[in-house]
Design an enzyme around this catalytic site. Sequence first.
Site, short mmCIF file in Angstrom:
data_model
loop_
_atom_site.label_atom_id
_atom_site.label_comp_id
_atom_site.label_asym_id
_atom_site.label_seq_id
_atom_site.Cartn_x
_atom_site.Cartn_y
_atom_site.Cartn_z
N TYR A 177 0.86 -1.18 0.00
CA TYR A 177 0.00 0.00 0.00
C TYR A 177 0.90 1.22 0.00
O TYR A 177 1.83 1.32 0.80
CB TYR A 177 -0.87 -0.01 1.26
CG TYR A 177 -1.79 1.20 1.40
CD1 TYR A 177 -2.92 1.33 0.61
CD2 TYR A 177 -1.53 2.18 2.35
CE1 TYR A 177 -3.77 2.42 0.75
CE2 TYR A 177 -2.37 3.27 2.50
CZ TYR A 177 -3.49 3.38 1.70
OH TYR A 177 -4.33 4.47 1.84
N ASP A 217 9.57 2.57 -0.52
CA ASP A 217 8.58 3.28 0.28
C ASP A 217 8.88 2.96 1.75
O ASP A 217 8.50 1.90 2.26
CB ASP A 217 7.17 2.82 -0.12
CG ASP A 217 6.09 3.56 0.67
OD1 ASP A 217 6.44 4.26 1.65
OD2 ASP A 217 4.91 3.42 0.32
N LYS A 246 5.36 9.35 8.68
CA LYS A 246 5.24 8.83 10.04
C LYS A 246 6.32 9.35 10.99
O LYS A 246 6.21 10.46 11.49
CB LYS A 246 5.18 7.30 10.01
CG LYS A 246 3.97 6.82 9.18
CD LYS A 246 3.64 5.39 9.38
CE LYS A 246 2.61 4.86 8.40
NZ LYS A 246 1.22 5.03 8.81
N1 HOZ Z 1 -4.47 2.09 6.85
C1 HOZ Z 1 -3.64 2.97 7.62
C2 HOZ Z 1 -2.35 2.33 8.04
N2 HOZ Z 1 -1.72 1.51 7.10
C3 HOZ Z 1 -4.44 3.38 8.80
C4 HOZ Z 1 -4.32 4.79 9.09
C5 HOZ Z 1 -5.27 5.25 10.19
O1 HOZ Z 1 -6.38 4.74 10.29
O2 HOZ Z 1 -4.88 6.11 10.92
#
Ligand code: HOZ
Length: 433
Positions: free
Chosen positions: A146, A241, A269
Amino acid sequence: MPRKTEISRQLQKRAEQFIPGGVNSPVRAFRSVGGDPPFIVRGQGSHLWDADGNELIDYIGSWGPKILGHAAPSVVEAITEAAGRGTSFGASTPSEADLAEIVVSAFPHMQKVRFVSSGTEATMSAIRLARAYTKRKYIVKFEGCYHGHADALLVKAGSGIATLGIPGSAGVPEEFTQFTLALRFNDLEVLEQAFAKFKHQIACVIVEPVVGNMGCVPASGGYLAALRTLTQREKTVLIFDEVMTGFRLAYGGAQELYGINPDLTTMGKIIGGGLPVGAYGGPSEIMNLVAPLGPMYQAGTLSGNPLAMAAGLATLNYLREHKNEIYPLLEKLSTELVAGVAAVAKEAGVPICHNRVGSMFTWFFTQGPVTDWDSAAKSDTEAFGRFFRAMLDNGVYLPPSQFEAAFMSAAHTEEDIQKTIEAAKQAFAAAPA
Ligand code: HOZ
């Protein structure tokens, strides 16, 4: 004993009136695991408190950024100090070059970096840059990886797409993904075939060097090195990434851990210390194509925001100063936790397997091994949901999806680990497979 949920439930109902699903990111709605999402009111170190007064040991860590734990004093102080001087100017501030310098110095291949506001922006921009640099159209991504929610990347994507069990997203015309090739992760043969079929047409290969978005799935031995060799041979830009892995698996990310230099790196992050930041960087030869130096356009009102820069600087400075203690500590705590939970699962006769690299890990409810999306998808998500809910009732907050990695922080303690293993023991007893 089930935790109290009354107030969180009311807050969820209220949020649903004004926000789709009551959430601003789909996985938070707990649709795949069931139960009531706790509304968080406070975090300190490795613990969270919800609106009903439940105290939880947190293994989400805001999905990665909180490597120092919640409300780390140096980060709070830096944000407070920066806020007192004004929160956004839409003009350059000195802290941007300070953070850029520390980021660039962590990655040997990087000479310049551009800050944006999220990981999605970082990957979208890096791909645009790779296309501008190579003057090619096709991009390669891997199934279950992702890279944010840009149109061209929502193809066989992990994270929320995998969690919801949907192939992609409505609203993305197929023409927008016609140049996206989604290949099996950890499989060099399919990549060779793609290079043969689309000779001199593939602009970039983008990969999470340790995947966090189909659960934690590491690249198998030699895979990343082979990706490097193949992309160099094909004059294709290799993008790591490292939104999740940067400054987490090692100070210099997965590329330091495995000793491989990509052409471009995307980050997010941790570099924002819990505030919204993304970044992409690489050698000047490529980065000088970015506007205003070159023809690749990308911009943002809140890019390089002074609060986010301050939080990122405080976090990276702390990590740099303490890296010799922090990364071994994360390794030790994570090894102990992952093995401890695996042992109690085995005792309870629950068939799970686990993947872990440093402080990223997943217990998959399948016998495994899990090496790609097809093997991850064999997981029993119902059994995971039962485990997840039982853990939450026992005061442990795991990612609410089988297909998201869990994260350890440097604020976790030996006591947290033992409590979590005990919680898992009870969870497996209460909710056997
Ligand atoms: N799908 C996001 C992490 N891979 C979640 C982000 C979130 O809900 O804060």
